[in-house]
Motif scaffolding. Structure first.
Motif, PDB file in Angstrom:
ATOM      1  N   SER A 197       0.838  -1.208   0.000  1.00  0.00           N
ATOM      2  CA  SER A 197       0.000   0.000   0.000  1.00  0.00           C
ATOM      3  C   SER A 197       0.871   1.256   0.000  1.00  0.00           C
ATOM      4  N   ILE A 198       2.003   1.199   0.679  1.00  0.00           N
ATOM      5  CA  ILE A 198       2.931   2.336   0.668  1.00  0.00           C
ATOM      6  C   ILE A 198       3.511   2.507  -0.732  1.00  0.00           C
ATOM      7  N   TYR A 199       3.899   1.403  -1.356  1.00  0.00           N
ATOM      8  CA  TYR A 199       4.452   1.484  -2.720  1.00  0.00           C
ATOM      9  C   TYR A 199       3.427   1.988  -3.726  1.00  0.00           C
ATOM     10  N   ARG A 200       2.141   1.650  -3.533  1.00  0.00           N
ATOM     11  CA  ARG A 200       1.106   2.125  -4.460  1.00  0.00           C
ATOM     12  C   ARG A 200       1.083   3.648  -4.538  1.00  0.00           C
ATOM     13  N   GLU A 201       1.354   4.298  -3.434  1.00  0.00           N
ATOM     14  CA  GLU A 201       1.316   5.760  -3.366  1.00  0.00           C
ATOM     15  C   GLU A 201       2.643   6.414  -3.761  1.00  0.00           C
ATOM     16  N   MET A 202       3.697   5.612  -3.879  1.00  0.00           N
ATOM     17  CA  MET A 202       5.028   6.180  -4.097  1.00  0.00           C
ATOM     18  C   MET A 202       5.127   7.038  -5.358  1.00  0.00           C
ATOM     19  N   PRO A 203       4.590   6.636  -6.512  1.00  0.00           N
ATOM     20  CA  PRO A 203       4.777   7.485  -7.697  1.00  0.00           C
ATOM     21  C   PRO A 203       4.214   8.902  -7.545  1.00  0.00           C
ATOM     22  N   SER A 204       3.174   9.078  -6.740  1.00  0.00           N
ATOM     23  CA  SER A 204       2.616  10.420  -6.569  1.00  0.00           C
ATOM     24  C   SER A 204       3.151  11.125  -5.312  1.00  0.00           C
ATOM     25  N   ARG A 205       3.547  10.376  -4.304  1.00  0.00           N
ATOM     26  CA  ARG A 205       4.025  10.982  -3.060  1.00  0.00           C
ATOM     27  C   ARG A 205       5.501  11.342  -3.090  1.00  0.00           C
ATOM     28  N   ALA A 206       6.267  10.625  -3.904  1.00  0.00           N
ATOM     29  CA  ALA A 206       7.702  10.916  -4.003  1.00  0.00           C
ATOM     30  C   ALA A 206       7.885  12.098  -4.946  1.00  0.00           C
ATOM     31  N   VAL A 207       8.308  13.218  -4.391  1.00  0.00           N
ATOM     32  CA  VAL A 207       8.477  14.426  -5.204  1.00  0.00           C
ATOM     33  C   VAL A 207       9.897  14.975  -5.082  1.00  0.00           C
ATOM     34  N   LYS A 208      10.338  15.565  -6.168  1.00  0.00           N
ATOM     35  CA  LYS A 208      11.641  16.225  -6.235  1.00  0.00           C
ATOM     36  C   LYS A 208      11.401  17.535  -6.966  1.00  0.00           C
ATOM     37  N   ASP A 209      11.838  18.615  -6.384  1.00  0.00           N
ATOM     38  CA  ASP A 209      11.589  19.943  -6.959  1.00  0.00           C
ATOM     39  C   ASP A 209      10.092  20.182  -7.162  1.00  0.00           C
TER      40      ASP A 209
ATOM     41  N   SER B 287      17.101   8.716 -14.061  1.00  0.00           N
ATOM     42  CA  SER B 287      18.560   8.781 -13.978  1.00  0.00           C
ATOM     43  C   SER B 287      19.036   8.188 -12.654  1.00  0.00           C
ATOM     44  N   GLU B 288      20.320   7.900 -12.602  1.00  0.00           N
ATOM     45  CA  GLU B 288      20.913   7.426 -11.356  1.00  0.00           C
ATOM     46  C   GLU B 288      20.848   8.518 -10.291  1.00  0.00           C
ATOM     47  N   ALA B 289      20.947   9.768 -10.706  1.00  0.00           N
ATOM     48  CA  ALA B 289      20.846  10.880  -9.756  1.00  0.00           C
ATOM     49  C   ALA B 289      19.475  10.894  -9.080  1.00  0.00           C
ATOM     50  N   ASP B 290      18.413  10.591  -9.832  1.00  0.00           N
ATOM     51  CA  ASP B 290      17.082  10.514  -9.226  1.00  0.00           C
ATOM     52  C   ASP B 290      17.013   9.378  -8.226  1.00  0.00           C
ATOM     53  N   MET B 291      17.650   8.244  -8.534  1.00  0.00           N
ATOM     54  CA  MET B 291      17.635   7.127  -7.593  1.00  0.00           C
ATOM     55  C   MET B 291      18.416   7.476  -6.328  1.00  0.00           C
ATOM     56  N   VAL B 292      19.524   8.181  -6.475  1.00  0.00           N
ATOM     57  CA  VAL B 292      20.308   8.600  -5.307  1.00  0.00           C
ATOM     58  C   VAL B 292      19.479   9.559  -4.450  1.00  0.00           C
ATOM     59  N   TYR B 293      18.752  10.464  -5.086  1.00  0.00           N
ATOM     60  CA  TYR B 293      17.851  11.358  -4.354  1.00  0.00           C
ATOM     61  C   TYR B 293      16.821  10.530  -3.582  1.00  0.00           C
ATOM     62  N   TYR B 294      16.235   9.537  -4.238  1.00  0.00           N
ATOM     63  CA  TYR B 294      15.251   8.640  -3.623  1.00  0.00           C
ATOM     64  C   TYR B 294      15.836   7.988  -2.375  1.00  0.00           C
ATOM     65  N   ASP B 295      17.057   7.500  -2.478  1.00  0.00           N
ATOM     66  CA  ASP B 295      17.696   6.820  -1.352  1.00  0.00           C
ATOM     67  C   ASP B 295      18.019   7.753  -0.196  1.00  0.00           C
ATOM     68  N   ASN B 296      18.464   8.961  -0.493  1.00  0.00           N
ATOM     69  CA  ASN B 296      19.040   9.812   0.545  1.00  0.00           C
ATOM     70  C   ASN B 296      18.205  10.997   0.988  1.00  0.00           C
ATOM     71  N   GLU B 297      17.275  11.462   0.155  1.00  0.00           N
ATOM     72  CA  GLU B 297      16.578  12.705   0.481  1.00  0.00           C
ATOM     73  C   GLU B 297      15.057  12.631   0.422  1.00  0.00           C
ATOM     74  N   CYS B 298      14.504  11.668  -0.269  1.00  0.00           N
ATOM     75  CA  CYS B 298      13.062  11.614  -0.491  1.00  0.00           C
ATOM     76  C   CYS B 298      12.312  11.261   0.798  1.00  0.00           C
ATOM     77  N   ALA B 299      11.450  12.164   1.255  1.00  0.00           N
ATOM     78  CA  ALA B 299      10.690  11.946   2.493  1.00  0.00           C
ATOM     79  C   ALA B 299       9.761  10.735   2.375  1.00  0.00           C
ATOM     80  N   ALA B 300       9.132  10.544   1.217  1.00  0.00           N
ATOM     81  CA  ALA B 300       8.229   9.400   1.034  1.00  0.00           C
ATOM     82  C   ALA B 300       8.995   8.087   1.155  1.00  0.00           C
ATOM     83  N   HIS B 301      10.192   8.036   0.591  1.00  0.00           N
ATOM     84  CA  HIS B 301      10.996   6.809   0.688  1.00  0.00           C
ATOM     85  C   HIS B 301      11.506   6.601   2.108  1.00  0.00           C
ATOM     86  N   GLN B 302      11.815   7.676   2.815  1.00  0.00           N
ATOM     87  CA  GLN B 302      12.243   7.546   4.209  1.00  0.00           C
ATOM     88  C   GLN B 302      11.142   6.894   5.050  1.00  0.00           C
TER      89      GLN B 302
END
Length: 106
Positions: free
Chosen positions: A25-37, A69-84
């Protein structure tokens, strides 16, 4: 890196069905909840429970996330509140996890 999309495969060993459902259920929301800029940045997320098969080696949930990009994945790992938030929950229920990422070469 050649600039192609990054495909990320994550596997979890989560024994309890209700915990598997919660993670999905958390993953279902990830595409819309994970935001960058201020806007969503994950191309796609595909996830589900692993079918009962000896080759699954105890992994119960599989997830494929695609990033521009790999930069987006690194952002996901280290900065994305939804992924945290996702990681905080997963850490409390999994008995093992594995992740690999790659660019499509075929």
């Amino acid at each position: 890196m050649t600039g192609g999309a990054i495909n990320r495969l994550t596997l979890f060993k989560i024994p309890q069905d209700e915990d598997q459902e919660k993670l999905l259920s958390i993953y279902r929301e990830m595409p819309s909840r994970a935001v960058k800029d201020g806007k969503p940045y994950i191309r796609s997320v595909t996830a589900g429970k692993a079918k009962n098969d000896q080759r699954a080696q105890g992994y119960t949930v599989a997830v494929v996330s695609v990033f521009e990009s790999e930069a987006d994945m690194v952002y996901y790992d280290n900065e994305c509140a939804a992924h945290q938030n996702l990681k905080a929950f997963a850490k409390t229920v999994h008995h093992g996890a594995m992740m690999v990422f790659f660019e499509n070469e075929i």
